[in-house]
Motif scaffolding. Structure first.
Motif, PDB file in Angstrom:
ATOM      1  N   GLU A  28      54.488  -5.801  43.626  1.00 35.30           N
ATOM      2  CA  GLU A  28      53.366  -5.740  44.784  1.00 35.30           C
ATOM      3  C   GLU A  28      54.399  -5.834  46.168  1.00 35.30           C
ATOM      4  OE1 GLU A  28      48.955  -6.749  46.123  1.00 35.30           O
ATOM      5  OE2 GLU A  28      50.226  -8.109  44.483  1.00 35.30           O
ATOM      6  N   GLY A  29      54.067  -4.933  47.012  1.00 33.61           N
ATOM      7  CA  GLY A  29      54.891  -5.144  48.478  1.00 33.61           C
ATOM      8  C   GLY A  29      56.052  -4.288  48.586  1.00 33.61           C
ATOM      9  N   GLN A  30      56.630  -3.575  47.437  1.00 34.90           N
ATOM     10  CA  GLN A  30      57.779  -3.028  47.603  1.00 34.90           C
ATOM     11  C   GLN A  30      57.536  -1.442  48.208  1.00 34.90           C
ATOM     12  OE1 GLN A  30      59.284  -2.720  43.487  1.00 34.90           O
ATOM     13  NE2 GLN A  30      61.331  -3.788  44.211  1.00 34.90           N
ATOM     14  N   ILE A  31      58.550  -0.948  48.747  1.00 36.74           N
ATOM     15  CA  ILE A  31      58.870   0.458  49.016  1.00 36.74           C
ATOM     16  C   ILE A  31      59.796   1.001  47.724  1.00 36.74           C
ATOM     17  CG2 ILE A  31      59.505   2.251  50.476  1.00 36.74           C
ATOM     18  CD1 ILE A  31      58.687   0.805  52.636  1.00 36.74           C
ATOM     19  N   PHE A  32      59.113   1.697  46.952  1.00 41.77           N
ATOM     20  CA  PHE A  32      60.067   1.954  45.607  1.00 41.77           C
ATOM     21  C   PHE A  32      60.115   3.566  45.565  1.00 41.77           C
ATOM     22  CE2 PHE A  32      60.773   2.617  41.117  1.00 41.77           C
ATOM     23  CZ  PHE A  32      61.373   1.539  40.574  1.00 41.77           C
ATOM     24  N   LEU A 190      58.113   9.264  60.529  1.00 41.18           N
ATOM     25  CA  LEU A 190      57.436   9.045  59.270  1.00 41.18           C
ATOM     26  C   LEU A 190      58.063   7.883  58.735  1.00 41.18           C
ATOM     27  CD1 LEU A 190      55.963   9.979  56.767  1.00 41.18           C
ATOM     28  CD2 LEU A 190      58.040  11.099  56.046  1.00 41.18           C
ATOM     29  N   VAL A 191      59.278   7.528  58.811  1.00 43.65           N
ATOM     30  CA  VAL A 191      59.927   5.955  58.486  1.00 43.65           C
ATOM     31  C   VAL A 191      59.145   4.904  59.199  1.00 43.65           C
ATOM     32  CG1 VAL A 191      61.836   4.764  58.534  1.00 43.65           C
ATOM     33  CG2 VAL A 191      62.438   7.213  58.094  1.00 43.65           C
ATOM     34  N   GLU A 192      58.928   5.142  60.430  1.00 40.00           N
ATOM     35  CA  GLU A 192      58.293   4.064  61.205  1.00 40.00           C
ATOM     36  C   GLU A 192      56.803   3.664  60.657  1.00 40.00           C
ATOM     37  OE1 GLU A 192      58.340   4.946  65.309  1.00 40.00           O
ATOM     38  OE2 GLU A 192      60.536   4.701  65.320  1.00 40.00           O
ATOM     39  N   LEU A 193      56.212   5.147  60.399  1.00 38.24           N
ATOM     40  CA  LEU A 193      54.841   4.825  59.802  1.00 38.24           C
ATOM     41  C   LEU A 193      54.716   4.227  58.377  1.00 38.24           C
ATOM     42  CD1 LEU A 193      51.647   5.970  60.196  1.00 38.24           C
ATOM     43  CD2 LEU A 193      52.528   8.082  59.025  1.00 38.24           C
ATOM     44  N   ILE A 194      55.740   4.788  57.610  1.00 38.31           N
ATOM     45  CA  ILE A 194      55.622   4.121  56.001  1.00 38.31           C
ATOM     46  C   ILE A 194      55.878   2.662  56.262  1.00 38.31           C
ATOM     47  CG2 ILE A 194      57.006   4.117  53.961  1.00 38.31           C
ATOM     48  CD1 ILE A 194      57.231   7.143  54.358  1.00 38.31           C
ATOM     49  N   ASN A 195      56.871   2.288  57.246  1.00 38.28           N
ATOM     50  CA  ASN A 195      57.205   0.734  56.978  1.00 38.28           C
ATOM     51  C   ASN A 195      55.771   0.269  57.949  1.00 38.28           C
ATOM     52  OD1 ASN A 195      59.758   0.238  56.403  1.00 38.28           O
ATOM     53  ND2 ASN A 195      60.457   1.148  58.114  1.00 38.28           N
ATOM     54  N   GLY A 196      55.099   0.718  58.717  1.00 39.84           N
ATOM     55  CA  GLY A 196      53.988   0.094  59.142  1.00 39.84           C
ATOM     56  C   GLY A 196      52.773  -0.096  57.960  1.00 39.84           C
ATOM     57  N   ILE A 197      52.746   0.980  57.190  1.00 39.74           N
ATOM     58  CA  ILE A 197      51.730   0.946  56.261  1.00 39.74           C
ATOM     59  C   ILE A 197      52.080  -0.301  55.296  1.00 39.74           C
ATOM     60  CG2 ILE A 197      51.155   1.962  54.078  1.00 39.74           C
ATOM     61  CD1 ILE A 197      51.336   4.683  55.636  1.00 39.74           C
ATOM     62  N   ARG A 198      53.304  -0.312  54.837  1.00 39.87           N
ATOM     63  CA  ARG A 198      53.845  -1.645  54.069  1.00 39.87           C
ATOM     64  C   ARG A 198      53.446  -3.096  54.761  1.00 39.87           C
ATOM     65  NH1 ARG A 198      58.769  -3.305  51.252  1.00 39.87           N
ATOM     66  NH2 ARG A 198      60.166  -2.759  53.130  1.00 39.87           N
ATOM     67  N   ARG A 199      53.765  -2.980  56.097  1.00 44.83           N
ATOM     68  CA  ARG A 199      53.247  -4.149  56.808  1.00 44.83           C
ATOM     69  C   ARG A 199      51.795  -4.505  56.663  1.00 44.83           C
ATOM     70  NH1 ARG A 199      57.367  -2.396  60.355  1.00 44.83           N
ATOM     71  NH2 ARG A 199      55.477  -1.388  61.738  1.00 44.83           N
ATOM     72  N   GLN A 200      51.040  -3.680  56.327  1.00 43.28           N
ATOM     73  CA  GLN A 200      49.577  -3.837  56.110  1.00 43.28           C
ATOM     74  C   GLN A 200      49.114  -4.148  54.568  1.00 43.28           C
ATOM     75  OE1 GLN A 200      46.811  -0.544  57.252  1.00 43.28           O
ATOM     76  NE2 GLN A 200      48.338   0.358  58.435  1.00 43.28           N
TER      77      GLN A 200
END
Length: 256
Positions: A28-32, A190-200
C-alpha cells in the motif's frame, strides 16, 4: 501484508503462454512499475488483475481476499480501477459527464429512487456532482467541463480519463502507458499529477515505455519478458541488471 499479490499467475491463449507463473507483490502506498519489451505480457497481467481475463493457473489476492476470476465491475467496486493504453472516453459526452460516469457505482440509491425522483435520489445526485466538481478542479479541468471530450487535445483527454478513474475513489489506480502520445511538457505534468495522486493515499501500478518517467516515479519495478519475470528491484537496481539490459538492447550473440 501486501495490498495486491500475484502468485504463479499464468495466462494462455491457444498454444501461446502470454504470462507464465508470475509472482508480484505490491504494498500500500507504492508506485509500482511493470516494464518489458513490446509483447512481453504486461497488459495481459493488468487484464488478469482487473478481471478482463481469468488466469489458467495461480491466484490474485487483493487485501487478503482472493479475487481471481472475479467480474471486472466487482473488482472495481473493491477499489481496483484502471486506465487503458488507448484512451476510452465517451467522446460525445462532456468532460463532466465522463467523470460523472465514474461515480455511478458509488451511488447509494436504489433504482426506484431515480425513477420517482425521490429526495434521496436528489441528495445523492447533488453529492455526486459535488464530487465531480472537486475532481475537475483538482485535475485543472473545470474550464473544459461542458466540452465534448472527443473534441479536446490528446493530452487533455488523457487527464479526463485519469480523472474519471479517480472519481471512483480507488485504492489502487492502474495506469497502462499514461505517457503514450504526450509531449515533454505534458509528461512532466503527468509526473506531478501521479505524485499528487499518491499523496492522496492511492497506490499506483504503472506500465510505461518512457524509462525516464519510470525511473523517476516508481519505488519498485518488476520486469517481464516473454511472459516471465526476469528481474525485480528498485529503479537503481533495475538499471544495472544485465538481464534487463539484454532484454531491451539485445546481446552480442544476437548481433552474431
Amino acid at each position: 501484508m501486501s495490498l495486491l499479490k500475484l502468485s504463479g499467475v499464468t495466462k494462455v491463449f491457444g498454444g501461446l503462454t502470454a504470462v507464465n507463473r508470475l509472482d508480484m507483490e505490491i504494498s500500500e502506498g507504492q508506485i509500482f512499475g511493470v516494464i518489458g519489451p513490446n509483447g512481453a505480457g504486461k497488459t495481459t497481467v493488468f487484464n488478469c488483475i482487473t478481471g478482463i481475463y481469468t488466469p489458467e493457473d495461480g491466484e490474485i489476492m487483493w487485501d487478503g481476499e482472493n479475487i481471481t476470476g472475479l467480474q471486472p465491475h466487482k473488482i472495481a467496486m473493491k477499489g481496483v480501477v484502471r486506465t487503458f493504453q488507448t484512451i476510452r472516453l465517451f467522446s460525445k459526452m462532456s468532460v463532466a459527464e465522463n467523470v460523472m460516469s465514474g461515480r455511478h457505482f458509488r451511488s447509494r440509491q436504489k433504482w426506484w429512487n431515480a425513477i420517482f425522483h425521490t429526495p434521496k435520489s436528489y441528495k445523492d445526485e447533488i453529492a455526486n456532482w459535488q464530487h465531480v466538481k472537486e475532481t475537475l478542479e483538482y485535475f485543472d479541468l473545470i474550464d473544459y467541463a461542458s466540452h465534448p471530450s472527443g473534441s479536446l487535445p490528446y493530452g487533455i483527454q488523457r487527464k479526463v480519463e485519469i480523472a474519471r478513474a479517480m472519481a471512483t475513489e480507488p485504492r489502487l489506480l492502474i495506469l497502462d502507458e499514461p505517457a503514450a502520445g504526450l509531449n515533454d511538457s505534458e509528461t512532466l505534468a503527468l509526473v506531478e499529477l501521479i505524485n499528487g495522486i499518491r499523496r492522496q493515499g492511492v497506490t499506483i501500478l504503472l506500465i510505461e515505455h518512457d524509462m525516464d518517467l519510470v525511473m523517476e516515479l516508481t519505488d519498485y519495478i518488476t520486469v517481464i519478458n516473454f511472459g516471465e519475470k526476469i528481474a525485480e528491484g528498485t529503479p537503481t537496481e533495475i538499471q544495472k541488471n544485465p538481464q534487463v539490459i539484454e532484454a531491451y538492447l539485445g546481446s552480442d550473440e544476437d548481433d552474431e
